[in-house]
Enzyme design. Structure first.
Site, PDB file in Angstrom:
ATOM      1  CE  LYS A   1     -43.413  31.755  15.440  1.00 18.99           C
ATOM      2  NZ  LYS A   1     -44.449  32.606  14.423  1.00 18.99           N
TER       3      LYS A   1
ATOM      4  NE  ARG B   1     -42.743  38.208  16.993  1.00 17.54           N
ATOM      5  CZ  ARG B   1     -43.423  37.410  17.616  1.00 17.54           C
ATOM      6  NH1 ARG B   1     -42.725  36.248  18.225  1.00 17.54           N
ATOM      7  NH2 ARG B   1     -44.719  37.316  17.640  1.00 17.54           N
TER       8      ARG B   1
ATOM      9  NE  ARG C   1     -53.747  30.458  16.607  1.00 22.80           N
ATOM     10  CZ  ARG C   1     -52.489  31.153  16.164  1.00 22.80           C
ATOM     11  NH1 ARG C   1     -51.378  30.096  16.011  1.00 22.80           N
ATOM     12  NH2 ARG C   1     -52.180  32.367  16.721  1.00 22.80           N
TER      13      ARG C   1
ATOM     14  NE  ARG D   1     -51.769  33.506  20.479  1.00 24.65           N
ATOM     15  CZ  ARG D   1     -50.859  33.464  19.861  1.00 24.65           C
ATOM     16  NH1 ARG D   1     -50.270  32.209  19.860  1.00 24.65           N
ATOM     17  NH2 ARG D   1     -50.088  34.692  19.623  1.00 24.65           N
TER      18      ARG D   1
ATOM     19  NE  ARG E   1     -50.595  38.063  16.623  1.00 24.01           N
ATOM     20  CZ  ARG E   1     -51.521  37.145  16.644  1.00 24.01           C
ATOM     21  NH1 ARG E   1     -52.714  37.404  16.541  1.00 24.01           N
ATOM     22  NH2 ARG E   1     -50.982  35.677  16.626  1.00 24.01           N
TER      23      ARG E   1
HETATM   24  P1  AMP Z   1     -46.334  34.498  19.709  1.00 26.19           P
HETATM   25  O1  AMP Z   1     -46.981  33.536  20.415  1.00 26.19           O
HETATM   26  O2  AMP Z   1     -44.884  34.467  19.289  1.00 26.19           O
HETATM   27  O3  AMP Z   1     -47.153  34.756  18.356  1.00 26.19           O
HETATM   28  O4  AMP Z   1     -46.314  36.108  20.264  1.00 26.19           O
HETATM   29  C1  AMP Z   1     -47.588  36.655  20.781  1.00 26.19           C
HETATM   30  C2  AMP Z   1     -47.265  37.976  21.110  1.00 26.19           C
HETATM   31  O5  AMP Z   1     -46.116  37.990  22.302  1.00 26.19           O
HETATM   32  C3  AMP Z   1     -46.612  39.009  20.198  1.00 26.19           C
HETATM   33  O6  AMP Z   1     -47.374  39.533  19.194  1.00 26.19           O
HETATM   34  C4  AMP Z   1     -45.841  40.052  20.971  1.00 26.19           C
HETATM   35  O7  AMP Z   1     -46.743  40.894  21.529  1.00 26.19           O
HETATM   36  C5  AMP Z   1     -45.419  39.290  21.963  1.00 26.19           C
HETATM   37  N1  AMP Z   1     -43.820  38.807  21.667  1.00 26.19           N
HETATM   38  C6  AMP Z   1     -43.510  37.519  21.735  1.00 26.19           C
HETATM   39  N2  AMP Z   1     -42.222  37.330  21.563  1.00 26.19           N
HETATM   40  C7  AMP Z   1     -41.719  38.750  21.307  1.00 26.19           C
HETATM   41  C8  AMP Z   1     -40.512  39.191  21.217  1.00 26.19           C
HETATM   42  N3  AMP Z   1     -39.386  38.401  20.731  1.00 26.19           N
HETATM   43  N4  AMP Z   1     -40.327  40.630  21.099  1.00 26.19           N
HETATM   44  C9  AMP Z   1     -41.413  41.306  21.346  1.00 26.19           C
HETATM   45  N5  AMP Z   1     -42.612  41.142  21.444  1.00 26.19           N
HETATM   46  C10 AMP Z   1     -42.928  39.823  21.696  1.00 26.19           C
END
Ligand code: AMP
Length: 252
Positions: free
Chosen positions: A51, A126, A161, A194, A205
């Site tokens: 992404k 999400r 990563r 991370r 996840r």
């Molecule tokens: P990402 O960087 O998009 O992989 O997001 C990292 C973490 O942030 C996810 O595993 C969730 O804990 C939280 N997160 C990000 N976006 C959302 C969302 N739209 N709704 C709920 N949790 C989110």
């Protein structure tokens, strides 16, 4: 339980409505009038589906910024704000964060003038609930890009990563190693893993993706013609250049 859910939805709706009304009052993002020139893209896919990489391409292609809810949350965690401290453990575990927190962050961010000509939403919606809440706002979605990657590829990409936190540049220990082990190619600053790129969190996840996010992308696919946006399905195991060519073709 149901009451709590309804409260989250109402708070979220209120926050997003105020953000969008503000944008619309300023005439910056109203896709329902003929003068609209803004572009709104939703970027979906499991963790490590690219992404960030493909979001960058789309961002340059339309000259619009990316708005990543994950990045916004990580900034809060890093700055040790009250919000950051309240979500840190859940993020590390790979759990989704409550809707009201996400909507409040989005609301704050969408007030910035840089989003006036449109934006790419990365990591939001999400869940089906977030998607339907967003839909109720008639924001004027133009494209939904869905990146597809099998679980085993996600696991292998995430375990290797490494990132440069300041720039967001990403590396992979085997497939895209830095020139000097452990250091960013441009700044020579240390690379980090991370906090949520650990085996237990990856499992959670992926589970959250299959149970909560995949139904939202299936819903977008079903609604595309009715709602008037283009749904773009991408095999994200392909190389970056091949995907850029596909996106150039379909982002029209
Ligand atoms: P990402 O960087 O998009 O992989 O997001 C990292 C973490 O942030 C996810 O595993 C969730 O804990 C939280 N997160 C990000 N976006 C959302 C969302 N739209 N709704 C709920 N949790 C989110």
């Amino acid at each position: 339980m149901k009451l709590k859910w309804m409260k989250s939805l109402l708070v979220g709706l209120f926050c997003l409505f105020s953000a969008v009304s503000l944008l619309q009052a300023e005439g910056v993002n109203n896709n329902q009038n003929n003068t609209d020139t803004s572009t709104v893209v939703i970027l979906m896919g499991p963790p490590a589906s690219g992404k960030g990489t493909h979001g960058n391409f789309i961002s340059k292609y339309f000259n619009i910024p990316t708005l990543s809810t994950g990045d916004l949350l990580r900034q809060e965690v890093q700055a040790k704000t009250e919000l950051g401290q309240s979500v840190e453990a859940a993020m590390k575990n790979g759990d989704l964060i409550q809707d009201e927190v996400i909507f409040a962050l989005l609301e704050k961010q969408l007030r910035q003038p840089e989003y006036a000509n449109g934006f790419i939403l990365d990591g939001f919606p999400r869940t089906l609930n977030q998607a339907k809440t967003l839909d109720a706002l008639n924001l004027g979605i133009d494209f939904v890009v869905n990146l597809q990657v099998p679980d085993e590829v996600v696991v292998s990409r995430i375990s290797g990563r490494r990132i440069h936190p300041a720039s967001g540049r990403t590396y992979h220990l085997e497939t895209k190693p830095p020139k000097v082990a452990g250091l960013d190619d441009v700044t020579q600053e240390p690379l980090v893993q991370r906090a949520d790129d650990n085996p237990e969190s990856i499992k959670k996840r992926l589970q959250a993706y299959h149970e909560q996010t995949a139904p939202a992308s299936q819903w977008y696919q079903k609604m595309a013609s009715q709602k008037g946006f283009v749904f773009i399905q991408v095999d994200a195991t392909k190389g970056i250049d091949a995907i850029s060519i596909q996106l150039k073709e379909q982002l029209k």
